[in-house]
Design a protein around this motif. Structure first.
Motif, PDB file in Angstrom:
ATOM      1  N   LEU A  52       0.838  -1.191   0.000  1.00 35.18           N
ATOM      2  CA  LEU A  52       0.000   0.000   0.000  1.00 35.18           C
ATOM      3  C   LEU A  52       0.877   1.247   0.000  1.00 35.18           C
ATOM      4  O   LEU A  52       0.414   2.341  -0.284  1.00 35.18           O
ATOM      5  CB  LEU A  52      -0.935   0.007   1.213  1.00 35.18           C
ATOM      6  CG  LEU A  52      -1.981  -1.106   1.208  1.00 35.18           C
ATOM      7  CD1 LEU A  52      -2.702  -1.197   2.539  1.00 35.18           C
ATOM      8  CD2 LEU A  52      -2.981  -0.887   0.088  1.00 35.18           C
ATOM      9  N   GLU A  53       2.146   1.075   0.326  1.00 33.37           N
ATOM     10  CA  GLU A  53       3.123   2.162   0.241  1.00 33.37           C
ATOM     11  C   GLU A  53       4.338   1.623  -0.514  1.00 33.37           C
ATOM     12  O   GLU A  53       4.650   0.440  -0.416  1.00 33.37           O
ATOM     13  CB  GLU A  53       3.595   2.611   1.634  1.00 33.37           C
ATOM     14  CG  GLU A  53       2.503   3.067   2.569  1.00 33.37           C
ATOM     15  CD  GLU A  53       1.989   4.464   2.254  1.00 33.37           C
ATOM     16  OE1 GLU A  53       2.541   5.107   1.341  1.00 33.37           O
ATOM     17  OE2 GLU A  53       1.028   4.877   2.908  1.00 33.37           O
ATOM     18  N   THR A  54       5.032   2.529  -1.233  1.00 33.31           N
ATOM     19  CA  THR A  54       6.308   2.123  -1.815  1.00 33.31           C
ATOM     20  C   THR A  54       7.394   2.331  -0.763  1.00 33.31           C
ATOM     21  O   THR A  54       7.325   3.281   0.008  1.00 33.31           O
ATOM     22  CB  THR A  54       6.680   2.995  -3.027  1.00 33.31           C
ATOM     23  OG1 THR A  54       6.354   4.340  -2.711  1.00 33.31           O
ATOM     24  CG2 THR A  54       5.951   2.569  -4.260  1.00 33.31           C
ATOM     25  N   VAL A  55       8.365   1.466  -0.730  1.00 30.26           N
ATOM     26  CA  VAL A  55       9.472   1.662   0.202  1.00 30.26           C
ATOM     27  C   VAL A  55      10.449   2.660  -0.418  1.00 30.26           C
ATOM     28  O   VAL A  55      10.513   2.809  -1.635  1.00 30.26           O
ATOM     29  CB  VAL A  55      10.194   0.338   0.516  1.00 30.26           C
ATOM     30  CG1 VAL A  55       9.237  -0.640   1.162  1.00 30.26           C
ATOM     31  CG2 VAL A  55      10.805  -0.245  -0.733  1.00 30.26           C
ATOM     32  N   ASP A  56      11.206   3.354   0.442  1.00 31.37           N
ATOM     33  CA  ASP A  56      12.201   4.294  -0.071  1.00 31.37           C
ATOM     34  C   ASP A  56      13.573   3.644  -0.165  1.00 31.37           C
ATOM     35  O   ASP A  56      14.486   4.193  -0.771  1.00 31.37           O
ATOM     36  CB  ASP A  56      12.277   5.542   0.827  1.00 31.37           C
ATOM     37  CG  ASP A  56      11.009   6.362   0.697  1.00 31.37           C
ATOM     38  OD1 ASP A  56      10.414   6.327  -0.393  1.00 31.37           O
ATOM     39  OD2 ASP A  56      10.605   6.996   1.671  1.00 31.37           O
ATOM     40  N   ASP A  57      13.698   2.500   0.465  1.00 34.85           N
ATOM     41  CA  ASP A  57      14.925   1.714   0.311  1.00 34.85           C
ATOM     42  C   ASP A  57      14.666   0.353   0.928  1.00 34.85           C
ATOM     43  O   ASP A  57      13.728   0.175   1.691  1.00 34.85           O
ATOM     44  CB  ASP A  57      16.123   2.400   0.961  1.00 34.85           C
ATOM     45  CG  ASP A  57      17.422   2.005   0.237  1.00 34.85           C
ATOM     46  OD1 ASP A  57      17.426   0.958  -0.442  1.00 34.85           O
ATOM     47  OD2 ASP A  57      18.402   2.749   0.347  1.00 34.85           O
ATOM     48  N   GLY A  58      15.523  -0.604   0.592  1.00 29.71           N
ATOM     49  CA  GLY A  58      15.353  -1.944   1.119  1.00 29.71           C
ATOM     50  C   GLY A  58      14.397  -2.758   0.273  1.00 29.71           C
ATOM     51  O   GLY A  58      13.980  -2.330  -0.804  1.00 29.71           O
ATOM     52  N   GLN A  59      14.080  -3.953   0.768  1.00 33.93           N
ATOM     53  CA  GLN A  59      13.270  -4.891  -0.008  1.00 33.93           C
ATOM     54  C   GLN A  59      12.222  -5.578   0.864  1.00 33.93           C
ATOM     55  O   GLN A  59      12.424  -5.742   2.065  1.00 33.93           O
ATOM     56  CB  GLN A  59      14.157  -6.021  -0.551  1.00 33.93           C
ATOM     57  CG  GLN A  59      14.984  -5.675  -1.748  1.00 33.93           C
ATOM     58  CD  GLN A  59      15.869  -6.844  -2.103  1.00 33.93           C
ATOM     59  OE1 GLN A  59      16.712  -7.250  -1.305  1.00 33.93           O
ATOM     60  NE2 GLN A  59      15.658  -7.398  -3.274  1.00 33.93           N
ATOM     61  N   ASP A  93      11.067 -10.625  -4.843  1.00 33.24           N
ATOM     62  CA  ASP A  93      11.180  -9.225  -4.437  1.00 33.24           C
ATOM     63  C   ASP A  93       9.934  -8.472  -4.895  1.00 33.24           C
ATOM     64  O   ASP A  93       9.798  -8.144  -6.064  1.00 33.24           O
ATOM     65  CB  ASP A  93      12.440  -8.607  -5.064  1.00 33.24           C
ATOM     66  CG  ASP A  93      12.574  -7.134  -4.683  1.00 33.24           C
ATOM     67  OD1 ASP A  93      11.760  -6.640  -3.873  1.00 33.24           O
ATOM     68  OD2 ASP A  93      13.506  -6.487  -5.197  1.00 33.24           O
ATOM     69  N   THR A 137       9.061  -5.500  -3.938  1.00 31.98           N
ATOM     70  CA  THR A 137       9.257  -4.060  -4.011  1.00 31.98           C
ATOM     71  C   THR A 137       9.876  -3.661  -5.342  1.00 31.98           C
ATOM     72  O   THR A 137      10.075  -2.487  -5.607  1.00 31.98           O
ATOM     73  CB  THR A 137      10.158  -3.566  -2.868  1.00 31.98           C
ATOM     74  OG1 THR A 137      11.235  -4.496  -2.708  1.00 31.98           O
ATOM     75  CG2 THR A 137       9.376  -3.487  -1.582  1.00 31.98           C
ATOM     76  N   PRO A 181       9.733  -2.513  -8.850  1.00 34.13           N
ATOM     77  CA  PRO A 181       8.614  -1.852  -9.551  1.00 34.13           C
ATOM     78  C   PRO A 181       8.165  -2.605 -10.795  1.00 34.13           C
ATOM     79  O   PRO A 181       7.110  -2.323 -11.330  1.00 34.13           O
ATOM     80  CB  PRO A 181       9.194  -0.479  -9.908  1.00 34.13           C
ATOM     81  CG  PRO A 181      10.663  -0.600  -9.786  1.00 34.13           C
ATOM     82  CD  PRO A 181      10.928  -1.670  -8.774  1.00 34.13           C
ATOM     83  N   ARG A 182       8.975  -3.564 -11.243  1.00 29.37           N
ATOM     84  CA  ARG A 182       8.604  -4.298 -12.457  1.00 29.37           C
ATOM     85  C   ARG A 182       7.527  -5.349 -12.212  1.00 29.37           C
ATOM     86  O   ARG A 182       6.905  -5.832 -13.139  1.00 29.37           O
ATOM     87  CB  ARG A 182       9.834  -4.991 -13.049  1.00 29.37           C
ATOM     88  CG  ARG A 182      10.518  -4.163 -14.100  1.00 29.37           C
ATOM     89  CD  ARG A 182      11.983  -4.508 -14.184  1.00 29.37           C
ATOM     90  NE  ARG A 182      12.677  -4.012 -13.011  1.00 29.37           N
ATOM     91  CZ  ARG A 182      13.956  -3.656 -13.023  1.00 29.37           C
ATOM     92  NH1 ARG A 182      14.686  -3.792 -14.097  1.00 29.37           N
ATOM     93  NH2 ARG A 182      14.526  -3.183 -11.932  1.00 29.37           N
ATOM     94  N   ARG A 188      -0.635  -8.752  -4.361  1.00 33.22           N
ATOM     95  CA  ARG A 188      -1.636  -8.496  -3.321  1.00 33.22           C
ATOM     96  C   ARG A 188      -2.651  -9.623  -3.226  1.00 33.22           C
ATOM     97  O   ARG A 188      -3.248  -9.838  -2.184  1.00 33.22           O
ATOM     98  CB  ARG A 188      -2.369  -7.182  -3.621  1.00 33.22           C
ATOM     99  CG  ARG A 188      -1.501  -5.966  -3.424  1.00 33.22           C
ATOM    100  CD  ARG A 188      -2.361  -4.714  -3.318  1.00 33.22           C
ATOM    101  NE  ARG A 188      -1.548  -3.520  -3.453  1.00 33.22           N
ATOM    102  CZ  ARG A 188      -1.431  -2.835  -4.590  1.00 33.22           C
ATOM    103  NH1 ARG A 188      -2.082  -3.218  -5.662  1.00 33.22           N
ATOM    104  NH2 ARG A 188      -0.673  -1.762  -4.639  1.00 33.22           N
TER     105      ARG A 188
END
Lengths: 260, 287
Positions: free
Chosen positions: A65-72, A79, A81, A83-84, A91
Motif C-alpha cells: 500500500l506504500e512504496t518503500v524508499d529503500d530496502g526490499q 522481491d 518491491t 517496480p517491475r 496483493r
C-alpha cells in the motif's frame, strides 16, 4: 527466530515474508529506518511499539500500500518491491485486515466475503458462496450473511473483515491493529478468531497493543521504536525479560495502563 | 522524499528502482506523445481529404475574416465576461441561500422550505433559453417604474435564477455529505444550528463540492453566450452580425475558440482542486 533469520534457500525453510533494510519516509518524517524481519511458514509475529513507532507503516509497505524508499520486501523469495512486478498479482497472495474494518458498506456480508474470490480469483459464485458461508459459520455469523455491515457491531464487522481476508487463501495475513477501534468487551471475540486462524497454521503478522494476546498467541514478538526494530524474540523473553532499556520502559508504561 | 539525508545514501538497489521508474515514466510520456501526434495526423488527413473541404476552409476558416472579426467579437466577449463574473458571484449567493433554506429544520420554517424547494424544482426544470425569453421580454413588458430594460441586467438575472437552482442542489448535497456525527459533536459543544452550519458543516461541505461548483462555473461560461437572444451585443451576437454582413461563417469559429480559451483556465483549476482534494484524503501512495 533462528531457523528463519538466515539463508534464502538451503537447509532452513525460506521465510514466507521477509523484510530487508526497509526505509520509509513521509516527506521529512523518516518512519522506518532500515527494518529487517523474517516470518517463516505458520509463524505468528506480533509487532509492538508506541504510536508512531512504524508498526502500521511496516505492514503497509509489506502489503504494497506504500512504496518503500529503500530496502526490499520478499514474498516467498520474490522481491515484491521491484517496480517491475505486477503489484495486483502480489496483493492477491496476501490478506490485510485494517483497524477500521473497511467493509464495503453497499455490499452484504456475504458479498463482501465472496467479492475477491469471484471477481479476482475467478471462482464460481456457488463455490465462493459455499466457502464464505462455511467461514462465517466458523466465526458464528452465518445468520448475518445477508445483513449489511452497518447492522453489525464493530466486533462482528471486524470478524467479517478477517473472513473476507481469509477467503482468498492468502499466504500471509497482515493484521493492522485490528482491535484498536473496538470496545474492550468486543476485543475478545475478534482475538478468538485470530487465535483460531493461527492454530490452523496461517502465517500472521500483526501490529497490536494487546500485549497479553501477543504473549499467548505469537511465536515472535518484535519491538519497534522510532522506526528501528530494537528487539525481536520469543514473547516470554521480549515481554518478560527484555534486553533493551527502551523495551522495558515501553512495557512499564503498558503495565501502568493496565494492558498487560 | 529524501530519507537518504538522514540515513546515508540510498542503496544500489533503490537507485536502480528509481532509475527504472524514471525510464518507465519517460517511455509512457513518449508513447502518449506519439499516439496523440498520430491521432492528429490521421484526423487532419481525413478532414482535408473530404470532398467539401476546400469550400469549408474558405467559409469557416478564412484567416482574413478571422483577423478582421477579432476586435468586434473581442468587445462582445468582454460583455460575456462581465455577465460571467457578476452572474457567477450572484449564483453562489442565491444557491447557498436556497440550500441553507432547504436544510432548515423545524416546522416553523416549513413555508420557507417550501418556497426554496419550489424555486429549485421550477428553475431546474425550465430550459435556460425559455427563462431568458420570459425574464428578458416579460419583465420590461410589465412597464413597472424602475424596471431595468437592459438585456445585460435581465440576461444576468435569468442566468442567475437558473444556475442558482443548480448550485443550490450542489450545496445541499455537500451539506448532507457531512457526516451527522460532525453535527452531533458541534451541537453537543453548545453551538447552535447557525454556528454549526457556519463553522463546522459548511467549511467541510464546501471542500467536498468545490470540484462540482467549478464544473458548473465552466458550464456557465458558455451559457453566458445565450444572452445574445435578448439582443445584447456579446461575442455570439457580434459574430452573428459579422456573418450576416460577410456571408462567411468564420466569425462563429472565432467566437467559439474565444469561449474555449476562456474555459481552459477554469477547467485546469477544477482539475487541480480535485487532485488536491484527492491527495489530502489519501494516505496510500500506491492506490
Amino acid at each position: 527466530m533462528s531457523e528463519v533469520a538466515s539463508s534464502p534457500v538451503g537447509a532452513a525453510p525460506a521465510p514466507v515474508l521477509e523484510v530487508r533494510g526497509v526505509v520509509k519516509a513521509f516527506g521529512d518524517n523518516v518512519v522506518l529506518r532500515g527494518v529487517d524481519l523474517a516470518i517463516g511458514e505458520h509463524q505468528v509475529v506480533a509487532l509492538i511499539g508506541g504510536s508512531g513507532s512504524g508498526k502500521s507503516t511496516l505492514l503497509r509497505c509489506a502489503s504494497l500500500l506504500e512504496t518503500v524508499d529503500d530496502g526490499q520486501v520478499l514474498l516467498d523469495g520474490e522481491d515484491i518491491t521491484d517496480p517491475r512486478i505486477d503489484a495486483d498479482r502480489v496483493r492477491r497472495r496476501m490478506g490485510v485486515v485494517f483497524q477500521a474494518y473497511n467493509l464495503f458498506p453497499h455490499l452484504s456480508v456475504l458479498d463482501n466475503v465472496t467479492l475477491a474470490p469471484t471477481v479476482v480469483h475467478g471462482r464460481s459464485k456457488g463455490e465462493a458462496r459455499e466457502e464464505a458461508l462455511a467461514l462465517l459459520a466458523r466465526i458464528g455469523l452465518s445468520d448475518k450473511a445477508d445483513e449489511f455491515p452497518d447492522r453489525l457491531s464493530g466486533g462482528q464487522q471486524q470478524r467479517v473483515a478477517i473472513v473476507r481476508a481469509l477467503a482468498v487463501h492468502p499466504r500471509v495475513l497482515l493484521l493492522d491493529e485490528i482491535t484498536s477501534a473496538l470496545d474492550p468487551e468486543l476485543v475478545g471475540e475478534v482475538l478468538a478468531v485470530v487465535r483460531e486462524v493461527a492454530t490452523q497454521g496461517m502465517t500472521i503478522v500483526m501490529a497490536t497493543h494487546e500485549m497479553g494476546f501477543a504473549r499467548q498467541v505469537a511465536d515472535t514478538v518484535a519491538f519497534l521504536d522510532g522506526g528501528v526494530l530494537l528487539e525481536c524474540g520469543p514473547p516470554a523473553q521480549v515481554l518478560g525479560d527484555p534486553v533493551e532499556a527502551r523495551t522495558r520502559q515501553f512495557l512499564a508504561r503498558v503495565i501502568d495502563a493496565g494492558r498487560l | 522524499m529524501t530519507p537518504g539525508v538522514a540515513l546515508g545514501a540510498p542503496s544500489e538497489l533503490e537507485l536502480s528502482r528509481r532509475a527504472w521508474r524514471q525510464r518507465r515514466a519517460r517511455r509512457s510520456t513518449l508513447v502518449a506523445l506519439l499516439s496523440t501526434l498520430l491521432f492528429g495526423v490521421v484526423a487532419y488527413l481525413v478532414v482535408t481529404s473530404a470532398p467539401g473541404w476546400p469550400r469549408v476552409r474558405t467559409t469557416f476558416f478564412s484567416p482574413t475574416v478571422a483577423w478582421e472579426s477579432m476586435p468586434e467579437i473581442g468587445a462582445g466577449l468582454w460583455l460575456n465576461l462581465q455577465v460571467l463574473l457578476v452572474g457567477g458571484f450572484l449564483v453562489m449567493v442565491v444557491g447557498l441561500l436556497a440550500a441553507l433554506t432547504r436544510s432548515l429544520r423545524g416546522p416553523a420554517f416549513a413555508p420557507l422550505r417550501i418556497v426554496a424547494t419550489a424555486y429549485v424544482d421550477l428553475f431546474r426544470g425550465i430550459p435556460l433559453i425559455i427563462v431568458l425569453y420570459l425574464v428578458g421580454f416579460g419583465f420590461p413588458a410589465l412597464g413597472l417604474q424602475g424596471m431595468p430594460t437592459s438585456p445585460f441586467v435581465l440576461g444576468t438575472a435569468a442566468i442567475v435564477l437558473v444556475y442558482g437552482a443548480y448550485v443550490a442542489e450542489v450545496f445541499r448535497a455537500g451539506i448532507e455529505s457531512v457526516h451527522p456525527s460532525q453535527r452531533a459533536a458541534a451541537r453537543s459543544l453548545g453551538l447552535n444550528h447557525r454556528q454549526t452550519m457556519r463553522i463546522v458543516v459548511l467549511p467541510q461541505a464546501l471542500r467536498t463540492v468545490t470540484p462540482a461548483l467549478l464544473n458548473d462555473f465552466v458550464a456557465l461560461q458558455k451559457d453566458v453566450g445565450l444572452i445574445s437572444v435578448l439582443g445584447a451585443v456579446d461575442a455570439v451576437r457580434s459574430a452573428q452580425i459579422l456573418v450576416g454582413q460577410s456571408f462567411n461563417f468564420t466569425p462563429y469559429v472565432v467566437a467559439g475558440l474565444l469561449f474555449v480559451l476562456l474555459a481552459i483556465p477554469s477547467a485546469r483549476l477544477a482539475d487541480a482542486v480535485t487532485a488536491r482534494a484527492r491527495r489530502r484524503q489519501q494516505s496510500g501512495s500506491l492506490l
